[in-house]
Design a protein around this motif. Structure first.
Motif, PDB file in Angstrom:
ATOM      1  N   ALA A 172       0.852  -1.193   0.000  1.00 56.83           N
ATOM      2  CA  ALA A 172       0.000   0.000   0.000  1.00 56.83           C
ATOM      3  C   ALA A 172       0.888   1.244   0.000  1.00 56.83           C
ATOM      4  O   ALA A 172       1.920   1.288   0.668  1.00 56.83           O
ATOM      5  N   THR A 173       0.483   2.245  -0.769  1.00 54.41           N
ATOM      6  CA  THR A 173       1.238   3.498  -0.826  1.00 54.41           C
ATOM      7  C   THR A 173       0.892   4.349   0.390  1.00 54.41           C
ATOM      8  O   THR A 173      -0.266   4.466   0.772  1.00 54.41           O
ATOM      9  N   LEU A 174       1.913   4.940   0.991  1.00 56.04           N
ATOM     10  CA  LEU A 174       1.708   5.784   2.166  1.00 56.04           C
ATOM     11  C   LEU A 174       1.541   7.242   1.743  1.00 56.04           C
ATOM     12  O   LEU A 174       2.127   7.674   0.741  1.00 56.04           O
ATOM     13  N   PRO A 175       0.762   8.019   2.495  1.00 53.05           N
ATOM     14  CA  PRO A 175       0.578   9.438   2.163  1.00 53.05           C
ATOM     15  C   PRO A 175       1.903  10.196   2.157  1.00 53.05           C
ATOM     16  O   PRO A 175       2.796   9.912   2.961  1.00 53.05           O
ATOM     17  N   ARG A 176       2.003  11.168   1.262  1.00 50.28           N
ATOM     18  CA  ARG A 176       3.255  11.916   1.096  1.00 50.28           C
ATOM     19  C   ARG A 176       3.688  12.620   2.390  1.00 50.28           C
ATOM     20  O   ARG A 176       4.858  12.641   2.743  1.00 50.28           O
ATOM     21  N   GLU A 177       2.690  13.191   3.116  1.00 53.70           N
ATOM     22  CA  GLU A 177       3.038  13.906   4.356  1.00 53.70           C
ATOM     23  C   GLU A 177       3.631  12.955   5.388  1.00 53.70           C
ATOM     24  O   GLU A 177       4.556  13.304   6.115  1.00 53.70           O
ATOM     25  N   MET A 178       3.092  11.725   5.441  1.00 54.37           N
ATOM     26  CA  MET A 178       3.601  10.729   6.374  1.00 54.37           C
ATOM     27  C   MET A 178       5.030  10.333   6.010  1.00 54.37           C
ATOM     28  O   MET A 178       5.910  10.254   6.875  1.00 54.37           O
ATOM     29  N   LEU A 179       5.275  10.125   4.724  1.00 59.83           N
ATOM     30  CA  LEU A 179       6.623   9.767   4.266  1.00 59.83           C
ATOM     31  C   LEU A 179       7.619  10.859   4.619  1.00 59.83           C
ATOM     32  O   LEU A 179       8.756  10.582   5.016  1.00 59.83           O
ATOM     33  N   TYR A 180       7.193  12.111   4.479  1.00 56.41           N
ATOM     34  CA  TYR A 180       8.073  13.229   4.790  1.00 56.41           C
ATOM     35  C   TYR A 180       8.444  13.221   6.271  1.00 56.41           C
ATOM     36  O   TYR A 180       9.606  13.413   6.640  1.00 56.41           O
ATOM     37  N   ARG A 181       7.439  12.982   7.142  1.00 56.61           N
ATOM     38  CA  ARG A 181       7.706  12.931   8.582  1.00 56.61           C
ATOM     39  C   ARG A 181       8.703  11.831   8.912  1.00 56.61           C
ATOM     40  O   ARG A 181       9.622  12.016   9.708  1.00 56.61           O
TER      41      ARG A 181
END
Length: 329
Positions: A260-269
């Motif tokens: 599953a792809t993770l949200p961009r904001e979560m990846l940034y954190r």
């Protein structure tokens, strides 16, 4: 007692990864056993361990919360942390288990009594009753003793973990843990911190041998992200290789990975913490002898990269049924 429904499942690990999976598995089978590491020495668990000379209760308590009735007052009580004073940050569940340990002949008996009090769904077993410490040896030859010290020491050394070991080495496994593995239909390793939650169980005498000898479907549930201070820069095959090197070549039939792809904001954190999605290098994993299956496994209801217990449980049962296992249950 009536006939149990569902396959006999043994889940091995510690920390939040194990408890997340247990939440899903408890709805799929009446025959569920969690085998839990006792190498933790940080936080409230570490304080009780140091002051009372008992194995750390924290990971056991997390599993009990997971297997208790979702709506129960007792589940809320177990997770309650004192906000101030000398007990600040300590979970009530840890203190309850410490009290039971004080009136029991062994730690596993205390865990069994607490399980009865809570009427949990499943069986929780410490992997050993021995008072063990975890030592990490790094690629540059340095070493540090104490599970809670590994993160900072690794950051200072700026190199990978070569291997971990227990002190004392080869503590005996709880006989009930070996017995549960030997009769299992499905054995799950992970998800969870590779070197501090999953691998320590494999270093307890009798556990790896029992897994290798078992005819169960053996699944390694891969982490969603790399872990800062432990596995940064490692691929899924390198996680698998570390497992096999510490435990033995026949530990894993299949690796279950998230796609599953993770949200961009979560990846940034996570990127700010030197953590990235685990790279599933399928070919290298297959060379190590494991089948690779990818499924969307994330819990979309939380703001972290966490496994959904329900999604993992559904995938595990589907894989078990597809492979035509013929054990009656």
């Amino acid at each position: 007692m009536g006939k149990k429904h569902g396959p006999a499942i043994v889940a091995i690990g510690g920390g939040h990864g194990l408890s997340a999976v247990l939440r899903g598995l408890k709805n799929c089978t009446d025959d569920l056993t969690a085998i839990v590491t006792v190498a933790d020495d940080g936080g409230g668990s570490g304080t009780l361990r140091e002051e009372l000379g008992m194995p750390p209760p924290g990971d056991i308590r997390n599993c009990m919360e997971a297997l208790a009735d979702e709506e129960s007052l007792m589940r809320t009580l177990l997770a309650y942390r004192y906000p101030e004073g000398r007990l600040a940050g300590q979970a009530f569940g840890n203190l309850l288990l410490a009290a039971l340990d004080g009136i029991s002949t062994s730690f596993d008996q205390a865990v069994a009594q607490m399980s009865q009090v809570l009427a949990i769904r499943g069986t929780i077993l410490p992997v050993t009753n021995e008072n063990i410490q975890l030592e990490a040896v790094f690629e540059n030859g340095t070493q540090v003793c104490g599970e809670s010290k590994i993160f900072n020491f690794k950051k200072q050394q700026n190199c990978g973990i070569h291997h971990v070991r227990l002190i004392p080495e080869h503590p005996p496994a709880l006989p009930a843990a070996v017995e549960a593995i030997s009769r299992a239909d499905i054995i799950l390793l992970g998800p969870g911190s590779l070197y501090t939650s999953v691998i320590p169980n494999l270093l307890v005498d009798g556990i790896s041998d029992a897994i290798e000898e078992s005819k169960a479907l053996k699944i390694y549930v891969c982490n969603i992200m790399t872990q800062d201070g432990e596995t940064e820069g490692m691929t899924a095959s390198e996680h698998l290789a570390a497992l096999l090197e510490h435990g033995g070549p026949q530990l894993v039939d299949l690796c279950l990975c998230n796609n599953a792809t993770l949200p961009r904001e979560m990846l940034y954190r996570y990127q700010l913490e030197d953590a990235v999605p685990l790279v599933v290098d399928r070919r290298e994993m297959e060379i190590l002898g494991a089948e690779v299956v990818c499924r969307p496994l994330t819990d979309e209801k939380v703001d972290f990269a966490r496994h959904s217990g329900d999604k993992v449980a559904q995938a595990v049962l589907e894989l078990y049924q597809q492979r035509g296992h013929t054990k009656t249950f």
